[in-house]
Design an enzyme around this catalytic site. Structure first.
Site, PDB file in Angstrom:
ATOM      1  N   HIS A 153      60.122  39.277  30.878  1.00 22.85           N
ATOM      2  CA  HIS A 153      58.802  38.807  31.310  1.00 22.85           C
ATOM      3  C   HIS A 153      58.267  39.797  32.342  1.00 22.85           C
ATOM      4  O   HIS A 153      58.972  40.138  33.299  1.00 22.85           O
ATOM      5  CB  HIS A 153      58.901  37.408  31.912  1.00 22.85           C
ATOM      6  CG  HIS A 153      57.687  37.035  32.702  1.00 22.85           C
ATOM      7  ND1 HIS A 153      56.434  37.006  32.143  1.00 22.85           N
ATOM      8  CD2 HIS A 153      57.527  36.727  34.006  1.00 22.85           C
ATOM      9  CE1 HIS A 153      55.554  36.687  33.075  1.00 22.85           C
ATOM     10  NE2 HIS A 153      56.192  36.518  34.219  1.00 22.85           N
ATOM     11  N   GLU A 180      61.981  31.630  36.180  1.00 24.97           N
ATOM     12  CA  GLU A 180      61.595  31.343  34.793  1.00 24.97           C
ATOM     13  C   GLU A 180      62.823  31.027  33.941  1.00 24.97           C
ATOM     14  O   GLU A 180      62.783  31.148  32.715  1.00 24.97           O
ATOM     15  CB  GLU A 180      60.827  32.518  34.178  1.00 24.97           C
ATOM     16  CG  GLU A 180      59.541  32.917  34.893  1.00 24.97           C
ATOM     17  CD  GLU A 180      58.365  31.960  34.661  1.00 24.97           C
ATOM     18  OE1 GLU A 180      58.550  30.957  33.934  1.00 24.97           O
ATOM     19  OE2 GLU A 180      57.292  32.211  35.228  1.00 24.97           O
TER      20      GLU A 180
HETATM   21  O1  2HA Z   1      59.678  35.734  38.708  1.00 24.78           O
HETATM   22  O2  2HA Z   1      56.877  36.700  37.386  1.00 24.78           O
HETATM   23  O3  2HA Z   1      56.472  34.239  36.491  1.00 24.78           O
HETATM   24  C1  2HA Z   1      58.413  36.125  39.025  1.00 24.78           C
HETATM   25  C2  2HA Z   1      57.461  35.813  37.944  1.00 24.78           C
HETATM   26  C3  2HA Z   1      57.290  34.391  37.574  1.00 24.78           C
HETATM   27 ZN    ZN Z   2      55.313  36.198  36.054  1.00 24.64          ZN
END
Ligand code: 2HA
Ligand code: ZN
Length: 269
Positions: free
Chosen positions: A142, A119
């Site tokens: 994330h 990402e």
């Molecule tokens: O890197 O969660 O969205 C692993 C993830 C990608």
């Molecule tokens: Zn992810």
């Protein structure tokens, strides 16, 4: 083994904060396999000796040009690496990268040639935007919080601020500690530049945004604070679900009680 973190307490503190949060993400069940990623702008902790370190990777393209990141340094979780491993060995499951002068490519400089997160375009585009707009934010997280992601499988919760208002109304802390609420981004291919662009647009109004049927992306001054915002939102989702499991629709705090909160805590919304 020698590490760039040796004798650099400020830099080591930032990286070990990431390791601590990675452990929490795993324990919460939000980081299956290689799920999730974390990027921290560590440029302020980079000394001349680190600046002189040679690249330990080839030059890699970011996929976008990010003019405000020239000469910046980031700690990034490695692609395909596990949060549960990063929790114990942050410099074997993540690496430090240097953005090159073309603002469109980077090299890895320490400790090992661990390729950064899939990402990366989203994460770096967001950091570019922080600098461009003068925001004090340094960390992006994330992750895949189970109950919040589950909510995105219901169309009603994808409408603007429906989920935010519901989550805020479950317990006063959520509005106090996630005062801008939860933005929603319709499903977009993971790792794409489209997702990066949509994320930036939504971060104008929110510190935590939901990628529909995928996970959240949170930003703050450091990785702890970004995690806390996700954690209070997911706590609210758990209270909502617990109420439903007890067989009733929770009343939620009233609009009047929420307004009172905003005033008392001087909240923006
Ligand atoms: O890197 O969660 O969205 C692993 C993830 C990608
Ligand atoms: Zn992810």
């Amino acid at each position: 083994m020698k590490s760039v973190l040796d004798n650099r307490p400020a830099l080591a503190t930032e990286v070990y904060k990431v390791a601590e949060i990675a452990g929490y993400l795993w324990e919460k069940g939000w980081a299956e396999r290689n799920g999730g990623n974390i990027t921290v702008n560590i440029t302020e902790h980079i000394d001349d000796e680190i600046k002189a370190l040679p690249a330990i990777s080839e030059i890699k393209s970011i996929g976008v040009t990010l003019p405000h990141l020239k000469g910046c340094y980031f700690y990034c979780k490695g692609t395909n690496k596990r949060m549960r491993d990063l929790a114990r060995w942050p410099m074997q499951n993540g690496s430090i990268i240097r953005i090159l002068d073309d603002c469109a490519s980077y090299v890895i400089i320490a400790d090992e040639p661990v390729m950064p997160t899939s990402e990366l375009p989203s994460h770096l585009s967001v950091h570019n935007w922080f600098i461009e707009t003068g925001k004090p934010y340094k960390a992006s997280v994330h992750t895949h919080p189970i109950e919040l992601v589950a909510m995105t499988h219901c169309k009603r919760f994808l409408e603007k601020d429906v989920a935010t208002n519901l989550l805020w109304s479950m317990i006063p802390e959520t509005k106090a500690f996630c005062p801008r609420g939860l933005g929603i981004i319709p499903y977009t291919l993971p790792g794409s530049n489209e997702l990066a662009e949509a994320t930036i647009r939504e971060l104008d109004d929110y510190d935590v945004v939901m990628w529909e049927k995928h996970g959240v992306f949170a930003v703050d001054t450091d990785v702890m604070a970004a995690f806390d915002q996700i954690d209070v939102l997911n706590k609210s989702a758990l209270i909502y679900i617990a109420s439903k499991n007890m067989g009733f629709e929770p009343d939620g705090m009233s609009q009047e009680q929420m307004r009172e909160m905003s005033k008392a805590f001087n909240l923006p919304k």
